[in-house]
Enzyme design. Structure first.
Site, PDB file in Angstrom:
ATOM      1  N   SER A 185       0.884  -0.864  -0.087  1.00  9.69           N
ATOM      2  CA  SER A 185       0.307  -0.329  -0.140  1.00  9.69           C
ATOM      3  C   SER A 185       0.343   1.148  -0.143  1.00  9.69           C
ATOM      4  O   SER A 185       1.944   0.835   0.240  1.00  9.69           O
ATOM      5  CB  SER A 185      -1.145   0.115   1.504  1.00  9.69           C
ATOM      6  OG  SER A 185      -1.301   1.477   1.463  1.00  9.69           O
ATOM      7  N   TYR A 198      -1.729  -0.977  10.343  1.00  9.48           N
ATOM      8  CA  TYR A 198      -1.877  -1.325   8.559  1.00  9.48           C
ATOM      9  C   TYR A 198      -0.487  -1.068   8.490  1.00  9.48           C
ATOM     10  O   TYR A 198       0.130  -1.723   7.780  1.00  9.48           O
ATOM     11  CB  TYR A 198      -2.886  -0.559   8.588  1.00  9.48           C
ATOM     12  CG  TYR A 198      -3.013  -1.146   7.144  1.00  9.48           C
ATOM     13  CD1 TYR A 198      -3.573  -2.353   6.439  1.00  9.48           C
ATOM     14  CD2 TYR A 198      -3.565   0.038   6.378  1.00  9.48           C
ATOM     15  CE1 TYR A 198      -4.512  -2.681   5.582  1.00  9.48           C
ATOM     16  CE2 TYR A 198      -3.513  -0.359   4.554  1.00  9.48           C
ATOM     17  CZ  TYR A 198      -3.935  -1.531   4.446  1.00  9.48           C
ATOM     18  OH  TYR A 198      -4.283  -1.556   3.209  1.00  9.48           O
TER      19      TYR A 198
HETATM   20  P1  NAD Z   1     -11.464  -6.028   0.642  1.00 12.83           P
HETATM   21  O1  NAD Z   1     -12.238  -5.846   1.988  1.00 12.83           O
HETATM   22  O2  NAD Z   1     -12.534  -6.698  -1.291  1.00 12.83           O
HETATM   23  O3  NAD Z   1     -10.325  -7.102   0.774  1.00 12.83           O
HETATM   24  C1  NAD Z   1      -9.568  -7.885   1.414  1.00 12.83           C
HETATM   25  C2  NAD Z   1      -9.710  -9.084   1.639  1.00 12.83           C
HETATM   26  O4  NAD Z   1      -8.768  -9.879   2.233  1.00 12.83           O
HETATM   27  C3  NAD Z   1     -11.545  -9.564   2.152  1.00 12.83           C
HETATM   28  O5  NAD Z   1     -11.868  -9.748   0.885  1.00 12.83           O
HETATM   29  C4  NAD Z   1     -11.223 -10.799   2.696  1.00 12.83           C
HETATM   30  O6  NAD Z   1     -11.188 -12.413   1.542  1.00 12.83           O
HETATM   31  C5  NAD Z   1      -9.544 -11.468   2.839  1.00 12.83           C
HETATM   32  N1  NAD Z   1      -9.262 -11.234   4.178  1.00 12.83           N
HETATM   33  C6  NAD Z   1      -9.554 -10.277   5.089  1.00 12.83           C
HETATM   34  N2  NAD Z   1      -8.729 -11.078   6.679  1.00 12.83           N
HETATM   35  C7  NAD Z   1      -8.813 -12.771   6.068  1.00 12.83           C
HETATM   36  C8  NAD Z   1      -8.547 -14.069   6.875  1.00 12.83           C
HETATM   37  N3  NAD Z   1      -8.249 -13.457   8.033  1.00 12.83           N
HETATM   38  N4  NAD Z   1      -8.448 -15.094   6.452  1.00 12.83           N
HETATM   39  C9  NAD Z   1      -8.466 -14.644   4.469  1.00 12.83           C
HETATM   40  N5  NAD Z   1      -9.271 -14.136   3.672  1.00 12.83           N
HETATM   41  C10 NAD Z   1      -9.725 -12.704   4.433  1.00 12.83           C
HETATM   42  O7  NAD Z   1     -10.535  -4.553   0.190  1.00 12.83           O
HETATM   43  P2  NAD Z   1      -9.404  -3.895  -0.607  1.00 12.83           P
HETATM   44  O8  NAD Z   1      -9.537  -2.595  -0.385  1.00 12.83           O
HETATM   45  O9  NAD Z   1      -9.553  -4.739  -2.382  1.00 12.83           O
HETATM   46  O10 NAD Z   1      -8.367  -4.850  -0.188  1.00 12.83           O
HETATM   47  C11 NAD Z   1      -7.356  -5.698  -0.658  1.00 12.83           C
HETATM   48  C12 NAD Z   1      -5.646  -5.996  -0.550  1.00 12.83           C
HETATM   49  O11 NAD Z   1      -5.575  -3.993  -1.550  1.00 12.83           O
HETATM   50  C13 NAD Z   1      -5.902  -5.994   1.148  1.00 12.83           C
HETATM   51  O12 NAD Z   1      -4.287  -5.924   1.286  1.00 12.83           O
HETATM   52  C14 NAD Z   1      -5.619  -4.058   1.030  1.00 12.83           C
HETATM   53  O13 NAD Z   1      -4.473  -3.802   2.407  1.00 12.83           O
HETATM   54  C15 NAD Z   1      -5.009  -3.839   0.209  1.00 12.83           C
HETATM   55  N6  NAD Z   1      -4.416  -2.090  -0.158  1.00 12.83           N
HETATM   56  C16 NAD Z   1      -6.451  -1.516  -0.856  1.00 12.83           C
HETATM   57  C17 NAD Z   1      -6.297   0.129  -0.489  1.00 12.83           C
HETATM   58  C18 NAD Z   1      -7.498   0.737  -0.661  1.00 12.83           C
HETATM   59  O14 NAD Z   1      -7.770   1.525  -0.811  1.00 12.83           O
HETATM   60  N7  NAD Z   1      -8.554  -0.261  -1.683  1.00 12.83           N
HETATM   61  C19 NAD Z   1      -5.242   0.044  -0.875  1.00 12.83           C
HETATM   62  C20 NAD Z   1      -3.921  -0.842  -0.389  1.00 12.83           C
HETATM   63  C21 NAD Z   1      -3.869  -1.820  -0.040  1.00 12.83           C
END
Ligand code: NAD
Ligand code: MG
Length: 293
Positions: A185, A198
């Site tokens: 991120s 985080y």
């Molecule tokens: P999201 O909620 O769609 O995805 C997160 C996923 O993590 C969930 O769908 C879930 O399946 C999985 N997860 C969480 N805890 C878990 C567990 N204990 N066991 C198994 N699976 C688990 O949200 P997103 O924003 O698409 O996030 C995906 C990734 O992208 C994450 O790693 C997040 O940190 C990263 N990210 C997101 C953003 C943003 O702005 N959305 C920015 C930077 C990084």
């Protein structure tokens, strides 16, 4: 199609305030993120590859899983059991693309589950060419004093430890040419004071990506990382941000809007395709303009 203005390619309207328990469901999120269900077009860049995507049910992981299938890959996705409904939607998009979808629910905080996940993906896909690690946990805390050890531990157990466990097991199967892709991120570089744990976990992912890539180069395995900026997703409305920040989420980026998950699809595909054969140990920022340094 002619080039599109990146500022207006997707909506920059305010998002409605909304709250869900962890894990948030994409099926209940409004508006829905664009994960490439109809907007992503494949070009045969991953024909017959076998891919495993954690967090593949929603938002960023869903966009990667869908893009892989549209590029010709068979895809196993992992998610939490509570997200079955979202996972079923991804399965049907993968199957509409004419590829095999394998659904493997389970909690990546459980060490043994990670080993079983990789083994099951390998067995059901009939091989393994890539592991894409997207699962992540993000909960904001107003101040460091209000922080419990349990909360800190949950973040690291979800975001960092599974990289070790899945990579260890995947090495039983990955052949030269295979790839591992992690998801950090902008927070890994520019920590927000309400996301201490985080942001620290995302910095750890960058470090692990680099050290693992150096070790695995001699096996012909490439390891890279994607570092997104603000993307509209279930994570944000299930405690990832305070509700007060939801309406203008992403609007302070140089593009003036949040990213849509499909805007990450091409980077994930590129890193795993033959086009990136000279690329390892790198972090790709897709941030709407913020520098990753
Ligand atoms: P999201 O909620 O769609 O995805 C997160 C996923 O993590 C969930 O769908 C879930 O399946 C999985 N997860 C969480 N805890 C878990 C567990 N204990 N066991 C198994 N699976 C688990 O949200 P997103 O924003 O698409 O996030 C995906 C990734 O992208 C994450 O790693 C997040 O940190 C990263 N990210 C997101 C953003 C943003 O702005 N959305 C920015 C930077 C990084
Ligand atoms: Mg989800």
């Amino acid at each position: 199609m002619a080039a599109q203005d990146p500022r207006t390619k997707f909506s920059s309207k305010q998002y409605p305030k909304q709250e869900q328990p962890v894990p948030g469901l994409q099926s209940k999120l409004e508006p829905k993120p664009d994960c490439g269900e109809t907007s992503y077009q494949g070009h045969g860049r991953l024909t017959d590859y076998k891919m495993l995507v954690t967090g593949g049910d929603s938002a960023i992981g869903r966009a990667a899983a869908i893009a892989y299938a549209k590029e010709g890959a068979d895809v196993a996705i992992n998610y939490l059991p509570a997200e079955q409904e979202d996972a079923e939607e991804v399965k049907s998009v993968i199957e509409q693309a004419g590829r095999k979808a394998v659904l493997i629910p389970g909690d990546v905080r459980d060490e043994q589950f990670n080993y079983d996940l990789v083994e099951q993906a390998y067995n059901e896909l009939g091989g393994l060419d890539n592991v894409t690690l997207v699962a992540g946990h993000q909960q904001y805390h107003d101040d460091i004093k209000g922080f419990s050890t349990e909360a800190f531990t949950e973040t690291f157990e979800t975001n960092v430890y599974p990289i070790f466990w899945t990579v260890q097991k995947a090495l039983d199967y990955l052949q030269p040419g295979a790839t591992i892709t992690t998801t950090s991120s902008i927070q890994g570089y520019k920590p927000n004071p309400i996301l201490h744990d985080y942001a620290a976990s995302k910095a750890a992912i960058i470090s692990l990506t680099k050290s693992i890539s150096e070790e695995l180069a001699e096996k012909g395995i490439r390891v890279n990382c994607v570092a997104p900026g603000p993307f509209w997703s279930p994570l944000q409305i299930s405690g990832g941000q305070p509700q007060s920040k939801i309406p203008e989420f992403g609007q302070n980026s140089l593009m003036g809007r949040a990213g849509q998950s499909v805007e990450l699809s091409g980077i994930y595909v590129h890193l795993e395709s033959e086009e990136a054969s000279y690329t390892t140990g790198q972090v790709y920022g897709v941030t709407g303009g913020a520098q990753i340094d």
